[in-house]
Design a protein around this motif. Structure first.
Motif, PDB file in Angstrom:
ATOM      1  N   HIS A 239       0.831  -1.205   0.000  1.00 27.03           N
ATOM      2  CA  HIS A 239       0.000   0.000   0.000  1.00 27.03           C
ATOM      3  C   HIS A 239       0.869   1.261   0.000  1.00 27.03           C
ATOM      4  CE1 HIS A 239      -3.400   2.606   0.815  1.00 27.03           C
ATOM      5  NE2 HIS A 239      -2.774   3.094   1.880  1.00 27.03           N
ATOM      6  N   THR A 240       1.953   1.250   0.764  1.00 21.95           N
ATOM      7  CA  THR A 240       2.853   2.405   0.810  1.00 21.95           C
ATOM      8  C   THR A 240       3.543   2.621  -0.527  1.00 21.95           C
ATOM      9  OG1 THR A 240       3.218   1.946   3.161  1.00 21.95           O
ATOM     10  CG2 THR A 240       4.737   3.455   2.100  1.00 21.95           C
ATOM     11  N   VAL A 241       3.925   1.542  -1.199  1.00 21.01           N
ATOM     12  CA  VAL A 241       4.555   1.662  -2.517  1.00 21.01           C
ATOM     13  C   VAL A 241       3.598   2.317  -3.503  1.00 21.01           C
ATOM     14  CG1 VAL A 241       5.461   0.370  -4.479  1.00 21.01           C
ATOM     15  CG2 VAL A 241       6.159  -0.245  -2.161  1.00 21.01           C
ATOM     16  N   ASN A 242       2.321   1.936  -3.458  1.00 25.92           N
ATOM     17  CA  ASN A 242       1.337   2.551  -4.356  1.00 25.92           C
ATOM     18  C   ASN A 242       1.186   4.051  -4.082  1.00 25.92           C
ATOM     19  OD1 ASN A 242       0.823   0.080  -5.583  1.00 25.92           O
ATOM     20  ND2 ASN A 242      -0.799  -0.442  -4.122  1.00 25.92           N
ATOM     21  N   GLU A 243       1.210   4.433  -2.808  1.00 26.28           N
ATOM     22  CA  GLU A 243       1.080   5.848  -2.481  1.00 26.28           C
ATOM     23  C   GLU A 243       2.306   6.644  -2.944  1.00 26.28           C
ATOM     24  OE1 GLU A 243       0.365   6.192   1.660  1.00 26.28           O
ATOM     25  OE2 GLU A 243      -1.779   5.710   1.497  1.00 26.28           O
ATOM     26  N   ILE A 244       3.494   6.077  -2.766  1.00 29.26           N
ATOM     27  CA  ILE A 244       4.707   6.772  -3.191  1.00 29.26           C
ATOM     28  C   ILE A 244       4.766   6.898  -4.710  1.00 29.26           C
ATOM     29  CG2 ILE A 244       7.218   6.531  -3.320  1.00 29.26           C
ATOM     30  CD1 ILE A 244       7.223   5.593  -0.501  1.00 29.26           C
ATOM     31  N   THR A 245       4.201   5.919  -5.406  1.00 29.36           N
ATOM     32  CA  THR A 245       4.185   5.977  -6.871  1.00 29.36           C
ATOM     33  C   THR A 245       3.425   7.199  -7.365  1.00 29.36           C
ATOM     34  OG1 THR A 245       4.314   3.558  -6.971  1.00 29.36           O
ATOM     35  CG2 THR A 245       3.554   4.708  -8.949  1.00 29.36           C
ATOM     36  N   THR A 246       2.337   7.551  -6.680  1.00 32.23           N
ATOM     37  CA  THR A 246       1.572   8.734  -7.083  1.00 32.23           C
ATOM     38  C   THR A 246       2.317  10.031  -6.783  1.00 32.23           C
ATOM     39  OG1 THR A 246       0.438   8.805  -4.938  1.00 32.23           O
ATOM     40  CG2 THR A 246      -0.580   7.508  -6.693  1.00 32.23           C
ATOM     41  N   ARG A 247       3.327   9.985  -5.936  1.00 35.29           N
ATOM     42  CA  ARG A 247       4.044  11.215  -5.544  1.00 35.29           C
ATOM     43  C   ARG A 247       5.312  11.423  -6.371  1.00 35.29           C
ATOM     44  NH1 ARG A 247       3.741   9.225   0.699  1.00 35.29           N
ATOM     45  NH2 ARG A 247       1.457   9.261   0.892  1.00 35.29           N
TER      46      ARG A 247
ATOM     47  N   LEU B  21       8.577   9.159   6.352  1.00 37.36           N
ATOM     48  CA  LEU B  21       8.573   7.817   6.952  1.00 37.36           C
ATOM     49  C   LEU B  21       8.124   6.769   5.945  1.00 37.36           C
ATOM     50  CD1 LEU B  21       7.119   8.717  10.457  1.00 37.36           C
ATOM     51  CD2 LEU B  21       9.448   8.019   9.933  1.00 37.36           C
ATOM     52  N   ASP B  22       7.237   7.115   5.027  1.00 41.48           N
ATOM     53  CA  ASP B  22       6.838   6.163   3.983  1.00 41.48           C
ATOM     54  C   ASP B  22       8.008   5.842   3.057  1.00 41.48           C
ATOM     55  OD1 ASP B  22       4.326   6.135   5.040  1.00 41.48           O
ATOM     56  OD2 ASP B  22       3.455   7.518   3.567  1.00 41.48           O
ATOM     57  N   VAL B  23       8.796   6.846   2.702  1.00 40.96           N
ATOM     58  CA  VAL B  23       9.971   6.603   1.858  1.00 40.96           C
ATOM     59  C   VAL B  23      10.954   5.679   2.565  1.00 40.96           C
ATOM     60  CG1 VAL B  23      11.997   7.702   0.825  1.00 40.96           C
ATOM     61  CG2 VAL B  23       9.748   8.735   0.552  1.00 40.96           C
ATOM     62  N   PHE B  24      11.184   5.897   3.850  1.00 42.96           N
ATOM     63  CA  PHE B  24      12.105   5.044   4.600  1.00 42.96           C
ATOM     64  C   PHE B  24      11.573   3.616   4.713  1.00 42.96           C
ATOM     65  CE2 PHE B  24      13.842   8.914   7.093  1.00 42.96           C
ATOM     66  CZ  PHE B  24      14.630   9.246   6.003  1.00 42.96           C
ATOM     67  N   LEU B  25      10.269   3.478   4.874  1.00 37.71           N
ATOM     68  CA  LEU B  25       9.695   2.136   4.987  1.00 37.71           C
ATOM     69  C   LEU B  25       9.865   1.351   3.693  1.00 37.71           C
ATOM     70  CD1 LEU B  25       8.000   0.106   6.640  1.00 37.71           C
ATOM     71  CD2 LEU B  25       5.943   1.226   5.717  1.00 37.71           C
TER      72      LEU B  25
ATOM     73  N   LEU C 145      20.194   7.471  -3.390  1.00 36.19           N
ATOM     74  CA  LEU C 145      18.914   7.427  -4.089  1.00 36.19           C
ATOM     75  C   LEU C 145      17.748   7.696  -3.142  1.00 36.19           C
ATOM     76  CD1 LEU C 145      18.005   6.968  -6.991  1.00 36.19           C
ATOM     77  CD2 LEU C 145      17.567   4.574  -6.404  1.00 36.19           C
ATOM     78  N   VAL C 146      17.878   7.259  -1.875  1.00 37.46           N
ATOM     79  CA  VAL C 146      16.827   7.526  -0.879  1.00 37.46           C
ATOM     80  C   VAL C 146      16.742   9.023  -0.590  1.00 37.46           C
ATOM     81  CG1 VAL C 146      16.032   7.001   1.445  1.00 37.46           C
ATOM     82  CG2 VAL C 146      17.187   5.246   0.114  1.00 37.46           C
ATOM     83  N   GLN C 147      17.883   9.680  -0.499  1.00 31.20           N
ATOM     84  CA  GLN C 147      17.887  11.127  -0.254  1.00 31.20           C
ATOM     85  C   GLN C 147      17.246  11.883  -1.411  1.00 31.20           C
ATOM     86  OE1 GLN C 147      21.699  12.780   0.803  1.00 31.20           O
ATOM     87  NE2 GLN C 147      21.124  14.828   0.070  1.00 31.20           N
ATOM     88  N   LEU C 148      17.573  11.493  -2.642  1.00 34.54           N
ATOM     89  CA  LEU C 148      16.968  12.155  -3.796  1.00 34.54           C
ATOM     90  C   LEU C 148      15.463  11.931  -3.850  1.00 34.54           C
ATOM     91  CD1 LEU C 148      19.652  11.265  -6.503  1.00 34.54           C
ATOM     92  CD2 LEU C 148      19.362  13.449  -5.305  1.00 34.54           C
ATOM     93  N   ALA C 149      15.025  10.712  -3.516  1.00 36.56           N
ATOM     94  CA  ALA C 149      13.587  10.436  -3.494  1.00 36.56           C
ATOM     95  C   ALA C 149      12.886  11.248  -2.406  1.00 36.56           C
ATOM     96  CB  ALA C 149      13.347   8.945  -3.278  1.00 36.56           C
ATOM     97  N   LEU C 150      13.554  11.407  -1.252  1.00 36.55           N
ATOM     98  CA  LEU C 150      12.972  12.209  -0.176  1.00 36.55           C
ATOM     99  C   LEU C 150      12.844  13.679  -0.589  1.00 36.55           C
ATOM    100  CD1 LEU C 150      11.926  12.370   2.673  1.00 36.55           C
ATOM    101  CD2 LEU C 150      14.278  12.540   3.498  1.00 36.55           C
ATOM    102  N   GLN C 151      13.856  14.212  -1.253  1.00 38.33           N
ATOM    103  CA  GLN C 151      13.754  15.575  -1.771  1.00 38.33           C
ATOM    104  C   GLN C 151      12.617  15.693  -2.787  1.00 38.33           C
ATOM    105  OE1 GLN C 151      18.468  15.889  -2.203  1.00 38.33           O
ATOM    106  NE2 GLN C 151      17.468  17.782  -2.803  1.00 38.33           N
ATOM    107  N   GLY C 152      12.473  14.656  -3.626  1.00 38.16           N
ATOM    108  CA  GLY C 152      11.387  14.686  -4.602  1.00 38.16           C
ATOM    109  C   GLY C 152      10.016  14.693  -3.947  1.00 38.16           C
ATOM    110  N   CYS C 153       9.851  13.915  -2.876  1.00 48.00           N
ATOM    111  CA  CYS C 153       8.563  13.899  -2.166  1.00 48.00           C
ATOM    112  C   CYS C 153       8.246  15.260  -1.555  1.00 48.00           C
ATOM    113  CB  CYS C 153       8.586  12.823  -1.072  1.00 48.00           C
ATOM    114  SG  CYS C 153       8.211  11.163  -1.655  1.00 48.00           S
ATOM    115  N   ILE C 154       9.238  15.880  -0.942  1.00 49.34           N
ATOM    116  CA  ILE C 154       8.996  17.165  -0.283  1.00 49.34           C
ATOM    117  C   ILE C 154       8.701  18.253  -1.305  1.00 49.34           C
ATOM    118  CG2 ILE C 154      10.007  18.900   1.230  1.00 49.34           C
ATOM    119  CD1 ILE C 154      11.648  16.673   2.514  1.00 49.34           C
TER     120      ILE C 154
END
Length: 536
Positions: free
Chosen positions: A296-304, A407-411, A324-333
């Motif tokens: 479920h978290t993967v689906n939510e992150i896909t929309t972001r 926290l979703d990105v980290f999970l 790559l996790v840091q870049l994804a976190l910047q992208g989410c914010i």
């Protein structure tokens, strides 16, 4: 005067006789004078004995007793007369001392109050001097401002007079009226209105003048007189209309374009610092738990952040290099902030926001730039005045959203610390809440600048959509120094800034054109960045 004491002289006399009788052996008598014939011899021959005398108490004791009684009575008599006088004297002295003490205390209190009043007087005098000085400066400032306003009014009247002097003669009224209708979308709406009023006034005054001359049979008025009256009427109407729209249409920008660019860059720096510090605190593992919450978290992150980056987060090993996790976190914010800034008012109701955005978009495309900008600023300002708590609500909501998405990105990335337990997540929130709140405040400040404090143009915070092809004119590659920029966009790590304004195409033409400029390109991560990260 002391009273005469009762001394009982009779008893004293009898006691004295008995005293001398007891101590005089030659003086004794036994019988009374009537018995002298019978017992003379026997009385003289037999001496008296102490037993024959009457019993006599000790005279010394009796005298001492009497003296003691006299002293007691004397003391009682003195006490009966002295206490009243003593008490009067003591009462008088105590009353005088009490009065003196009261007067002294009142005197000290009066002196203290006088000193306090004098100190207050000094303070008020100083405040009065400051107020007088401020009032004088304000009057001088108002006088200078009035002089400036008068000078501006005179210049304005001169310009209006010069423009009227260059206008065409009244014989061409029909042609001018048709041109006014053709240019109903000119840059200055109030000039159009004044021209229409002037045309209607010319025709009306001219018709009224002819009618009056025909009815009275008198000589018709000259056309120059009619034109002069029309010019004065139009001048007054135009001046009144200009005064009414002066405040609405003339407002300078409080922020320059360079300052807005710097504000967006500061916001990007805060996002980068938070993402780096959060990722540095976490630890990642190769193995990930498989349960429904992960999917479920993967689906939510896909929309972001898009499906490409979400797949890389959920499948790659980030234990050695979490870049790559840091870049994804910047992208989410950045996605969260750009979505919030795209609304008309952050934190306001979604349906109302959609309606206000549509109204402003239509107004921006159809009305002059000052009109649409001023409407935007007033609407945004009055929404916050009607809802004073809206700013704090928007900041808190954005802060909670950023922490939850982090926290979703980290999970999804296989983070083992913080864990998915509520206690661990709450500890992470507590640690980074202040830093994330600063990001939210900066984003809301940028929104206020773009909505209320800039009138000459429309500023938008922009980002690149995930999956779109790379365009070097509209975006910048984060890893452009490490190789060629190839592939589609994975996410936006830094926000950009775009400026839009409606301007007149030329002096001869009255048509307006929409001008768009990209002041700051957003920075993106491309698919080719994966190869760069693997080579590190």
């Amino acid at each position: 005067m002391l009273p005469v004491a009762n001394l009982h002289l009779k008893d004293l006399y009898e006691t004295t006789v008995e005293f001398f009788t007891l101590r005089s052996p030659a003086f004794s008598f036994r019988n009374f004078p009537g018995d002298e014939s019978d017992s003379t011899a026997s009385d003289l021959s037999v001496p008296l004995t102490p037993g024959d005398l009457s019993p006599v108490s000790d005279p010394v004791a009796t005298l001492q007793k009497e003296c003691a009684n006299l002293r007691v009575k004397l003391s009682a008599a003195k006490r009966a007369h002295c206490p009243s006088a003593c008490s009067c004297r003591s009462f008088g002295a105590s009353a005088a001392a009490s009065t003196l003490y009261t007067m002294r205390r009142d005197h000290d209190a009066t002196k203290t109050e006088l000193a306090r009043a004098q100190a207050e007087l000094v303070k008020w005098e100083e405040k009065c001097r400051l107020l007088e000085k401020t009032l004088k400066e304000t009057k001088d400032l108002l006088r200078a401002r009035d002089c400036e306003i008068e000078a501006l009014k005179q210049d304005k009247e001169k310009l209006i007079a010069d423009r009227r002097s260059r206008e065409r003669p009244p014989s061409q009224l029909d042609r001018r009226r048709s041109q006014d209708i053709a240019h109903n979308r000119s840059n200055s709406s109030h000039s159009l209105l004044s021209q229409c009023i002037r045309s209607n006034s010319d025709w009306t005054d001219h018709r009224d003048a002819e009618t009056a001359s025909q009815a009275s049979g008198s000589r018709p008025r000259a056309s120059s007189d009619v034109v002069a009256d029309n010019i004065s009427t139009v001048s007054e109407e135009e001046r009144a209309h200009t005064r009414s729209t002066e405040i609405f249409l003339t407002k300078t920008d409080l922020w320059s374009g360079a300052q807005v660019i710097q504000a967006v860059q500061d916001l990007n720096s805060e996002i980068l610092q938070f993402a780096a510090s959060a990722v540095e605190l976490c630890t990642f593992t190769k193995q990930r738990p498989s349960h429904g919450k992960i999917a479920h978290t993967v689906n939510e992150i896909t929309t972001r952040i898009g499906p490409g980056l979400a797949r890389l987060l959920s499948t790659r090993d980030h234990s050695q290099d979490p870049m790559l996790v840091q870049l994804a976190l910047q992208g989410c914010i950045t996605f969260c902030i750009s979505r919030a800034l795209s609304s008309f008012c952050i934190g306001y109701q979604s349906k109302a926001n959609i309606t206000l955005t549509q109204i402003y978009t239509h107004m921006f495309q159809s009305e002059p730039q000052p009109t649409s900008s001023r409407w935007r600023a007033l609407a945004h300002k009055h929404i916050h005045e009607l809802h004073p708590e809206l700013s704090n609500y928007a900041i808190n909501e954005m802060t909670d959203t950023i922490l939850r998405w982090t926290l979703d990105v980290f999970l999804v990335s296989g983070c083992s610390n913080p864990q998915s337990t509520p206690a661990s997540r709450e500890s992470f929130r507590t640690r980074f809440q202040a830093q994330v709140k600063r990001i939210s405040k900066s984003a809301c400040k940028v929104a206020q600048i773009c909505r209320e404090e800039i009138m000459s143009a429309n500023f938008e915070v922009v980002g690149a959509e995930s999956g779109r092809p790379f365009d070097a004119q509209e975006m910048a590659d984060v890893f452009e120094d490490y190789g060629a920029s190839k592939g589609a966009v994975l996410c936006t790590t830094e926000l950009g800034l775009r400026c839009s304004a409606r301007k007149v195409a030329g002096e001869a033409s009255m048509e307006e054109s929409l001008e768009r400029r990209l002041l700051l390109r957003p920075k993106v991560v491309l698919e080719s960045a994966v190869d760069v990260i693997d080579q590190r």
